[in-house]
Every structure is written in C-alpha cells, then in structure tokens.
Design an enzyme around this catalytic site. Sequence first.
Site, PDB file in Angstrom:
ATOM      1  N   GLN A 144      36.347  55.456  10.856  1.00 25.32           N
ATOM      2  CA  GLN A 144      36.488  54.005  10.764  1.00 25.32           C
ATOM      3  C   GLN A 144      35.102  53.376  10.645  1.00 25.32           C
ATOM      4  OE1 GLN A 144      38.114  52.583  14.419  1.00 25.32           O
ATOM      5  NE2 GLN A 144      38.462  50.511  13.677  1.00 25.32           N
TER       6      GLN A 144
ATOM      7  N   SER B 231      31.756  48.815  12.804  1.00 27.13           N
ATOM      8  CA  SER B 231      30.554  48.285  13.451  1.00 27.13           C
ATOM      9  C   SER B 231      29.296  48.602  12.655  1.00 27.13           C
ATOM     10  CB  SER B 231      30.395  48.880  14.853  1.00 27.13           C
ATOM     11  OG  SER B 231      31.441  48.471  15.678  1.00 27.13           O
TER      12      SER B 231
ATOM     13  N   SER C  93      33.012  57.317  15.293  1.00 24.36           N
ATOM     14  CA  SER C  93      33.529  58.559  15.883  1.00 24.36           C
ATOM     15  C   SER C  93      34.277  59.344  14.817  1.00 24.36           C
ATOM     16  CB  SER C  93      34.472  58.251  17.041  1.00 24.36           C
ATOM     17  OG  SER C  93      33.774  57.592  18.075  1.00 24.36           O
TER      18      SER C  93
ATOM     19  N   GLU D 225      45.785  48.747  15.929  1.00 30.38           N
ATOM     20  CA  GLU D 225      44.821  49.659  16.532  1.00 30.38           C
ATOM     21  C   GLU D 225      44.693  49.436  18.028  1.00 30.38           C
ATOM     22  OE1 GLU D 225      40.783  48.928  15.850  1.00 30.38           O
ATOM     23  OE2 GLU D 225      40.161  50.984  16.210  1.00 30.38           O
TER      24      GLU D 225
END
Lengths: 326, 382
Positions: free
Chosen positions: B129, B132, B164, B247
Amino acid sequence: MNFELDDDQIAILDAVGGLLDRHAGAARAIELAAKAEYDHALEAALCDAGFLGVALADETGSLEAALITESVARAGGVVAVAAAALIAPGLTGKNLPGPIAVARVDPSRPNRSAPIRFAGHARTLLVLDGEHARIVTLETGDAEPTASNYGYPMARLSRAAMERGDDLPVGSGARLARWWRLAIAVEAVGAMGAALDTTVEFVKNRRQFGRAIGSFQAVQHRLAECAVLVEGSRWLAYEAAYADSEQAGVGKDGVCEERAATAAAHATAAAGRVFAETHQLTGAMGFTREHDLHVWSMRLQALRVELDGVSGQRRAVALARWGRSH
Amino acid sequence: MEFHWSAEDSEFREELLRFMAEHLPDDWEEISKGGPGSDDQATFSREFCALLADRGWLTQSWPKEFGGKDASPWRHAILGEEMWAAGEPRGPQYMNVNWIGPTIMEYGSEEQKALHLPLISRGDVLWCQGFSEPEAGSDLVALRTLAIRDGDFYVVNGSKIWTSYVNHAQYCFLLVRTDPESKRHRGISILLVPMDLPGIEVREIPSVVGDRYFHEVFFSDVRVPVGCRLGPEHEGWNVVAYSLQYERVGAARYARAARMLDALAQYADECGLLDDPTTLEKLGEARAACEASRVLTYRVIDLRAHGSPPTADTNVARVAGTLAERAVADLAMEIYGRDGLEYGSFADSHFRLAMTAGVAVGTTEVNLNLVAGRFLGLPRDS
C-alpha cells in the site's frame, strides 16, 4: 446477527419515549431531588402501560426491558425501573410489587447497610447474601433516609430487615448478581448518553476566544473518546441483555454471567471518564442545579460504586471467563 | 436486534476451525510471531490462501460476478476473526480481500477487474500500500509523489514511506499526484503499479517493531501504463476514502488481542496469579476492552450488511480496537515481567505488534477528529 431495532422495538421505544416526555425529564428529576421524593406517578404510568412487564411477555424479553430501562435512565426518571423491569423478572420469573430496591449483605456492617438506592421508598427488597438471594417485604421503620447528592433517593436499611424472608435456593445469589450487573450497565449507558448529549450541546453553543469551544481539538478528542466508551458500553449491554436460549454461554437463567459482568465493567469504567470529562468541559455551569448535567452525572457515581464497584465488576469478568469452576 | 449467529454461520466457523487445525503447520505459532509481513508468513500465505480459495472461502463475500458467493459480510467477518485470532495465516493477503479487491470492483476498468480480481480470489498475489510519504502522514492529501502523463504512460517520481509487506509484493496500490499544479484533495489519482517495473527501489527502515516491517519505496522515472490508473484521473481521493472505510476495520485485531489475553490468563493461572485480586481486575479490564472492540466492529459489519453508506462508526470501532490491543499488550508485559524483554517471547511478540495500533491505518487522532465531526456533530471552526 442484526444490530438494527426491529419494528416492534421501534414502536416500544416510541411509546415509552412519549410517556417519558410527559412524565419525566431533567426538570422533573431536579424538582423531586429537592424533596428526596420518588416518582410514584411515573412508576404507575410505566406499569399501567405495560412497560415494566415486557421481560416476561410473550413477544418481548429482557432486551426490550433493557431498552426501556435505558430510555428511563436517559430521561432522568426517579424510579427503580431496572429492578422492576429487569432484575426481579430475571431472578424470580415474575413481576414483584414496586418500588423495588436491591441490596447486598455486607458482613462487615452488623447493624445497618450502606446507602441503598430507593430503599426508603421501596416495598420490595431483593437481597444478595452469598450464594442465596432473598425477597423481603419492607416494613415501616426498616429504612433510614440518607441525604445524598448522587441523583437517587437513598436510605440505609437495618440488618434485621435484610435478613428477613426466606432464602431462594443455592445459586440464586449468582443469578441475582448477574441481572444486577446487567441493570447497572444499562442504567449507566442511559445516563452516560444523556450526559454526553447535553455536554455536546453545551460546547457547540458556548463561545470563548471568539469561537465555539467545541471546535477546539483538545475538547473534541475528549468527547470523541467518551463516545467510543459509551458506544462500546451500549452494544455490550444490549448483547448481554439479549437472552436467547440457543445462544452459546447463556444458561437457562437467561443472562450470561460473563457478558453481564463485561457490560458492567466497561460501562462503570466509562462512567468515571464521562463524569470527569463532561464536568470539565461544562465548566462551573455544569456544577449548578440550573444546568441539567448533574441529573445524570451524579448518578454515574452511584452506579460506579454499586456491587463492589468497577474493580468488582472487572474481577467478575475474569472469574466468569477464567475462574477455576470453568 | 438479534445477537446470535445463524446455524449456517456457526457451522461455517466450526468447519473453518477444523480446516485450520488440519492445515496450519506444527511450527505455525513460531511462524506467526513475525506478523503478517514476515518472510515466512508471506510465503506461507500463498499456500494457505490457495487452500482457502479452493474451498470458496477466501472471497465468499464478493459478488458472484467477481468469483465470490454473495455471502453476507458476516461470513467474511467470521473468516477474519478466526484468521487474526490465529495470527493471520493469510499473511498480507488479508488486505487484498478486505479492501483492495472491493475497491477495484467499485472503480476498476474491465481490464483491471479481469486481471486483478482472479489473482486475488485465487490467493496467489501479494500487494503493498503506497499511501504515506515523508511529508504526508496523517495529512495524507499533502502527498507529493508525481505521476506526469507522457503519452500512454505516467512517469512516476517520488517516494513512499512506512510501507509494509513490500518485499514480497507484486503490486502496489499507489497514491500519486497527477496534476502537479493541484493542491490537497484535487489532482490525486491511484495507480495499480506492478512492482517489477524499472526504477522502483525498496529500502528497509530498521525499527524496534521488527525486521522487515517498515520500508521506504523510491520511484525514479518509473513508466506506468495509463491503463493501470484506478478510477478517474485527478479525482482519486473518493476512491481512497472508499478504500479506507473497508481498511479501518478490515483486520480483526481484537480477535488476536482476545486470543492473546486468554493465553495470558492461562499463564497467570499457572503462576498462581488468578488468586490475586489485582491481576483478576486487570484481566477483566482488558477483556472488557476486547469485547467492546468486538461489538463495535460488529456494528460496522452490520451497517455494511444492511447496505448502509459508510459512517463514523468505523472510526469509533478503530479507536476501540487500539485501546483493546494496548490493554492486552501492556498487561502481557506486566504479567511476564522481565521475561517479556526477550526478543520473540510471548509478551514481546504481542507488544511489538500492538505498539503500532494507534498509528497504522490512520492515527487515533485522525479517527477522533472524524468521530468528533461526524459522530458527535462538533463544529470544525466557528
């Protein structure tokens, strides 16, 4: 699983809401508190309309009784609705003559009890005494009224009165404790909801530094954290009140020990936080008898200390889940 | 209101538990300590998710047209609960089925649906993902990674951080700014980027959470085909908002916390601590926090089951989840004492997984902002 109210539940809540609009509310609670009086008229109205009997009626049960109890607590009703609608039917399988008070024998108090909600006005007393519960018909002279600022009329009871009457069978004590915990949770949820609502309204309208104080993040986050605790308490209480015989963990007594204790543990802890934040954020105004907040906030303290208080509720959770007998 | 499982749902849970008992390896507990992104767990997830897919369980709540069974969101919640409670043998693939797949179903082109949805529902693809950035954390719309249109390609330059699962990922769900002149919510688009494109570099950021937990991903003149854009150009923020609703309560972290707490209580019992009123009290407090998180998550699933648009109940549930995880992790450290300081011990493993709870998937503060504004109706500024 279904978290939506069904049509019957909506109809019950509408009807009890209408009744409470006419017979209850913060102004009525403040008026009665000044004289330490009980709202016999409200109890009669709830009883006549059948709201105190829903736990045992064919089409309804303890969840509907909990919804009614929550509504009455939200409206600041000065009636022992939880004992009448939830605890007595849960313990005995029938409705008992009200008003009903609930007390526990404390061996460290040989003469008279600690202050007990509604004990000065009650006709029936449910006593928790170790493994046993008792049903006592109260008589004149049993109760000694206690002055209290904590939102309910209170009285101390003589030990003799608490020991009168026949014991219900072994296990009735645990059964009474379960329903009592559920009742504490449901009443706290109603009072917390009203305390939070009135504080949200206050901070939306109160302006300082040229803006509504409710627009400051320092204020918003504290109320949001309270909302998280109150919502969690509310759904835990409903789930605990939902007594379905096929549901795992629910005994034939209707309410699951662990769920009732969990709802009470979460709600009474939340009550402490909600009390502190709502009073902090309403400032000096919130301490006055002119503002409604105290009608609910002071009751939260009374609920927090009942039945061994928050720590007792938490220990009950742990024992129900992991205790040796399981 | 009805707070019980249907017979079919209970049966499914039992069947699932039997399946897990049969198919989780003997050393699963050791494998699961690394968290969903560890090498072992990511590798195992391909094997395990394929088995779930064979039984039709992995994406059963998806619509039939996308290979699902139209099962209720409750069915997917049961799967999520049991997976997280066991330490998430789906590895990072829980993200695929929870929110990446549903977002592609809602906004994807026919080609994107045809490519990605079968991969996800077969259990044979890993995603990361790309949200950020160094200057865009909680304030996600401050993102600066640029994707400039050049014919049939976007040329991507910039970097993502705290990513991650990236070391095994084949695709990245990447937020970019396609309009360099734009500010804030406007001008953002989403690209579904194959991770093997030239110009993508991954560096691990060593952290106390664990090995290979955080990464920085650098994009240098990465040429991404225009066909990889998900949803309309410059209007990707709505797509992000949609995905975040799925999410935020996608991972049943409360189920993991509750399972850890049961294990902790058992250890406390073995140490004779269940006679200690203070220990009992703390165990009860943590249990209540886990249960509150569970019912608040159920509330969100119930709203979804009723077809309700997303509400701030999602943010309420997320905050409660963080409180639960922290309560259990703190207590684990307290009960285990100095033994918890050893890397990989029970208390340490749980503590490290729990320490990110209030930061991952949107900080507690962002969630509280949304609860204050949308749930309580408090004014922004007035």
